[in-house]
Design an enzyme around this catalytic site. Structure first.
Site, PDB file in Angstrom:
ATOM      1  N   LYS A 118      43.835 -20.982  21.485  1.00 28.75           N
ATOM      2  CA  LYS A 118      44.394 -20.120  20.356  1.00 28.75           C
ATOM      3  C   LYS A 118      43.068 -19.784  19.495  1.00 28.75           C
ATOM      4  CE  LYS A 118      46.327 -20.803  16.591  1.00 28.75           C
ATOM      5  NZ  LYS A 118      45.679 -19.247  16.196  1.00 28.75           N
ATOM      6  N   GLU A 157      37.721 -31.689  14.920  1.00 32.82           N
ATOM      7  CA  GLU A 157      36.525 -31.304  14.318  1.00 32.82           C
ATOM      8  C   GLU A 157      36.845 -30.606  12.920  1.00 32.82           C
ATOM      9  OE1 GLU A 157      33.884 -32.373  15.242  1.00 32.82           O
ATOM     10  OE2 GLU A 157      33.949 -32.569  17.188  1.00 32.82           O
ATOM     11  N   CYS A 172      31.271 -25.787   8.804  1.00 35.90           N
ATOM     12  CA  CYS A 172      31.822 -26.950   8.268  1.00 35.90           C
ATOM     13  C   CYS A 172      30.761 -28.121   8.134  1.00 35.90           C
ATOM     14  CB  CYS A 172      32.830 -27.647   9.430  1.00 35.90           C
ATOM     15  SG  CYS A 172      32.079 -27.406  10.990  1.00 35.90           S
ATOM     16  N   GLU A 195      35.929 -29.113   0.142  1.00 30.69           N
ATOM     17  CA  GLU A 195      35.526 -28.267   0.778  1.00 30.69           C
ATOM     18  C   GLU A 195      35.591 -26.516   0.343  1.00 30.69           C
ATOM     19  OE1 GLU A 195      36.578 -27.623   5.079  1.00 30.69           O
ATOM     20  OE2 GLU A 195      34.578 -27.913   5.515  1.00 30.69           O
TER      21      GLU A 195
END
Ligand SMILES: NC(=O)c1ccc[n+]([C@@H]2O[C@H](COP(=O)([O-])OP(=O)(O)OC[C@H]3O[C@@H](n4cnc5c(N)ncnc54)[C@H](O)[C@@H]3O)[C@@H](O)[C@H]2O)c1
Length: 886
Positions: free
Chosen positions: A180, A255, A289, A390
């Site tokens: 997906k 992850e 990331c 983040e």
């Protein structure tokens, strides 16, 4: 406008609902394609297709080599779509074209490299050379098998690369996939699906469904037909995925986010470090990331570094992503732009100093687009939210530190642990820092570098599991252990015995690798033995008593040039430190062979030395059952007592101070290579030692016979051994120079050693080990004292065997019941002991009466007791035997 459909079961199809959505170019905000919008029904169809394909085995059942061939076709089809993939990725995700053009190449490389690794190097099936379970011998191996249906859920920052990262290892390891992509960037994954179809990957093996994460995620992560989920994305969504997956206990790899520290040491090359900080943060608009979004700079170079970094950030060109001169393109979406703007506002409120950026950028000639300037906050405190959360955009926090330790502490002060960097001209220093940071990847003088065989993943809340490399391939397999019993007989299965009344082992294996040379003058065979073993540097291990008796010198003379030294510091009942000290000497002298000259204490020490000399480390490391996988340093044993048998056994008995008892190394691989039984070596043995060590051998023989593991070979050797001891011990006591009788005792001891290596021993040994370790009672004497008592204790469980013992002890058993004969055997043992002057009571050998209770508890826990013919579990019973023997 191009139209994209879902890819399910090998076909491109509309969504069941007929719904579509538009994908937008973030550089212009213009729609570029319509895409079928998958819903719950489509997800279920895709999972069913993947399930069917997996279970059918058209893919999972192929050999890794056959799969590699198909994956190579797949890679070729990706190559044919290369330009289209790059351009589409660029327009769909906002990646600059200079970056997007690498996507197909990297994907092709990954497919080819990992499929080759899986076909040629991956350990699909492995033998386990030792099992660590001494009671269930057999073949042990593990297989790694595909898991099944793997769901890949991927983010919008690297849609193409992430699609390859999920599809490639899953397929290569034999699984099927439902992928997906993110709703804002669905296109490249659907083009990859085209390539898979064109390559003839079987229907249902690859499925790609685009649509809203919330709705699809729920069904993909809870459906019982799915076996594994691999997700890349935010930590918040990762937590939710883990929660959803828990309902059906799926394997999950995640992850997730990061707030990685890029540490600039004071000795860094300034230009390189500035470039590393810029690339580490602003590459792909900071939407990565593992970006180094906290730049930690030494206070010694802080001002200069910050100045240069600011200038460099301000020199970056922000432009349309298809323009090959752009350094940075747009952010992926309006929503992401809003998030970034929110964090910049927050940073100012928190008191960080905005030194550049902090604003949207208009690109000349383009209306709209989500462009944002590279933004630097200086003097950031690591506790600020902009340093902890983040942001996923072109915003960097620069943090000042004073010492290396402080830098590491700041780096680790984060819920994340994904990436990180160190810049320094001193690699030793940089590596020290890299080791100190708790994170999945550290780059030294570099950033954002990936490689197919190098694992990637996060510590802490940055993720679970790894992608890429062998670690990544392992994540797509299940591990199956297969144990195949060596003996398939219900009467020979030690573990089944726990629930059965049958307490005797019928089947057995007989392993006797020691070459035995026996007879007057057998010592001369020593030099040939050394040469046969391929050795040149023998170290003699012995103890002071044996050395004093001149026996080590005898051996040294025979060895001549092959002898590199004599080590005589081995005490009776050696401990682990004894072995380590002897090994240290052997290492110093570069010994390649050990010649042990002594009783059980010396030979057992030598066994330990041969292991540590070969394998490194200390004796304590290998104190266990079945730990050795290779032949050990060659060992020639020359026994000097009348009973150890250690020269042919698979056991080394060593006292562990830590455990407060005698423990064992048990392994066929520690049996000495050669045993030399030369009667001259026992002539000097004092009478009391002759008697007590002979009783050790007697105990080996009788306990081996009555053990639950005994068998006909064991019994034959044991009976002959008992007969020889009974006939020769008194002769030796009467005349210590009776060489023939001495040799017979040595042969008896060796045979008893063989017998107990087959069958193990029993309660008498457990009790003797205990009083040996706790009260220094010589082993043989302790064995002798308790043996007749234990024989009587076992009488109803081993009457047949003990009756045979009576016969070889010279008892006339005619007319006796088996039980009476067995009891007579115990009497005969006592009579022999009295005749030869063996101590009869524990009080005579220095055991304090008040300690018998403690001894009883220790004895029960001794391994030897496991094999006693009468099951022993009540310390009171053992205490009674100790008391009788007192
Ligand atoms: N690994 C095995 O298979 C096995 C079997 C039995 C015993 N053991 C262990 O071995 C140890 C006991 O060994 P042991 O009973 O042979 O005694 P030992 O090796 O402890 O020796 C006892 C004493 O006899 C002296 N001695 C030995 N031979 C001599 C000789 N020919 N002339 C003069 N003095 C001599 C030694 O100097 C020492 O002082 C115990 O720790 C026991 O647990 C191991």
């Amino acid at each position: 406008m191009e139209q994209y459909k879902l890819f399910i079961d090998g076909e491109f199809v509309d969504a069941a609902s007929g719904k579509t959505f538009e994908s937008v170019d973030p550089g212009t905000e213009a729609p570029i394609a319509t895409v079928a919008q998958a819903g719950k029904a489509d997800a279920e169809t895709a999972i069913a297709a993947a399930r069917k394909a997996f279970d059918k085995g058209d893919w999972s059942g192929l050999t890794p080599t056959a799969r590699m061939a198909k994956i190579q076709d797949f890679a070729d089809q990706v190559a044919q779509q290369g330009l289209r993939l790059a351009a589409t990725e660029c327009m769909d995700s906002g990646q600059i074209i200079g970056l997007a053009k690498f996507g197909p190449l990297l994907g092709i490389g990954l497919l080819r490299n990992l499929s080759l690794a899986a076909a040629t190097k991956f350990p699909w099936e492995e033998e386990i050379p030792v099992s660590g379970n001494a009671f269930a011998p057999g073949r042990e191996f593990i297989r790694r098998e595909p898991i099944g249906v793997c769901v890949g859920i991927i983010p919008w920052n690297f849609p193409m690369t992430m699609a390859f990262w999920k599809i490639a290892p899953a397929l290569i390891m034999g699984n099927t996939v439902v992928l997906k992509p993110a709703s804002v960037t669905p296109l490249s994954a659907l083009i990859i699906a085209e390539a898979a179809k064109a390559a003839g990957i079987p229907n249902g093996v690859v499925n790609v469904i685009a649509g809203p994460g919330g709705e699809l995620g729920e069904i993909l992560c809870t459906h019982p037909g799915v076996d594994k989920i691999a997700f890349t994305g935010s930590t918040a969504v990762g937590r939710e995925i883990m929660r959803l997956a828990s309902s059906t206990v799926k394997k999950v790899t995640l992850e997730l986010g990061g707030k990685s520290a890029n540490i600039i040491l004071d000795d860094a090359d300034m230009d390189l470090a500035v470039e590393g900080a810029i690339f580490g943060t602003f590459f792909h608009q900071g939407q990565i990331c593992e970006s180094g979004t906290r730049v930690l700079v030494s206070s010694k170079i802080y001002d200069e570094f910050l100045n240069k970094m600011k200038k460099r950030a301000e020199s970056l060109r922000i432009g349309y992503q298809m323009d090959p001169t752009s350094h940075m393109g747009p952010l992926v979406s309006k929503q992401q732009l809003a998030t970034v703007e929110g964090y910049v506002k927050l940073g100012k409120e928190e008191g960080a100093e905005l030194i550049t950026g902090g604003n949207r950028v208009e690109v000349i000639g383009i209306r709209g687009g989500y462009y944002y300037a590279p933004t630097i906050f200086a003097n950031v405190n690591n506790k600020m939210r902009i340093a902890q959360e983040e942001i996923f955009g072109p915003v960097v926090c620069v943090i000042k530190y004073d010492s290396e330790e402080e830098a590491i502490a700041i780096a680790n002060d984060s819920i994340y642990g994904l990436g990180g960097g160190v810049f320094s001209t001193n690699l030793a220093r940089a590596e020290r820092v890299a080791r100190g940071v708790r994170t999945g990847t550290m780059w030294i003088n570099n950033y954002h570098v990936f490689a197919d065989y190098c694992p990637f993943g996060g510590y802490k809340q940055s993720g679970v599991g790894r992608e890429l490399g062998f670690e990544g391939l392992h994540e797509y397999t299940q591990v199956k252990r297969i144990h195949s019993a060596a003996i398939a007989d219900h009467k020979s299965n030690m573990t089944f015995q726990l629930m059965s009344d049958y307490k005797k082992i019928d089947g057995f294996s007989y392993n006797c690798p020691t070459n035995v040379v026996a007879g007057h003058g057998a010592l001369v065979s020593l030099s040939k033995a050394i040469v046969d073993l391929g050795c040149r540097r023998a170290l003699i291990l012995t103890d002071p008593g044996v050395n004093k008796a001149g026996l080590a010198q005898l051996v040294k003379n025979t060895l001549a040039d092959f002898c590199v030294g004599v080590y005589d510091k081995i005490p009776s009942d050696p401990d682990l430190e004894t072995v380590d000290a002897a090994t240290a000497t052997a290492r110093e002298l570069k010994a390649d062979c050990i010649v042990s000259v002594g009783g059980g204490s010396v030979i057992d020490t030598a066994k330990g030395v041969c292991v540590t000399l070969k394998n490194g480390g200390k004796a304590n490391d290998i104190l266990n059952f079945l730990v050795l996988t290779e032949p050990q340093t060659p060992h020639i044993a020359i026994p000097t007592t009348a009973g150890t048998g250690s020269e042919v056994t698979n056991v080394a008995v060593l006292t562990s101070k830590g455990a407060g008892r005698k423990l064992f190394i048990v392994d066929t691989r520690i049996m000495p290579n050669v045993a030399i039984l030369d009667p001259r070596f026992t002539m000097s043995l004092p009478k009391d030692m002759t008697v007590s060590t002979a009783m050790d051998a007697m105990t080996h023989a009788i306990e081996a016979m009555t053990s639950t593991m005994s068998n006909k070979i064991c019994d034959g050797m044991a009976l002959q051994s008992i007969r020889l001891i009974n006939e020769n011990l008194a002769l030796v006591v009467a005349d210590g120079n009776n060489e023939k009788a001495r040799l017979n005792l040595q042969i008896a001891a060796t045979m008893a050693g063989w017998a107990f290596t087959i069958a193990q021993v029993g309660l008498a040994h457990g009790m003797a080990h205990t009083v040996g370790a706790l009260h220094h009672v010589p082993h043989g004497a302790a064995c002798g004292i308790v043996l007749p008592k234990v024989m009587r204790y076992n009488v109803d469980h081993a009457a047949d065997k003990l009756a045979q013992v009576a016969q070889v002890l010279g008892v006339s058993t005619t007319g006796m019941t088996e039980r009476d004969a067995a009891l007579a055997a115990a009497d005969a043992v006592e009579a022999l002991m009295e005749k030869v002057g063996h101590p009869m009571r524990l009080r005579d050998v220095g055991v304090p009466e008040e300690n018998l209770v403690i001894c009883a508890f220790h004895a029960i826990a001794d391994t030897a007791v496991l094999f006693n013919s009468r099951p022993v579990s009540d310390p009171n019973e053992v205490l009674q035997i100790y008391t009788q023997a007192y």
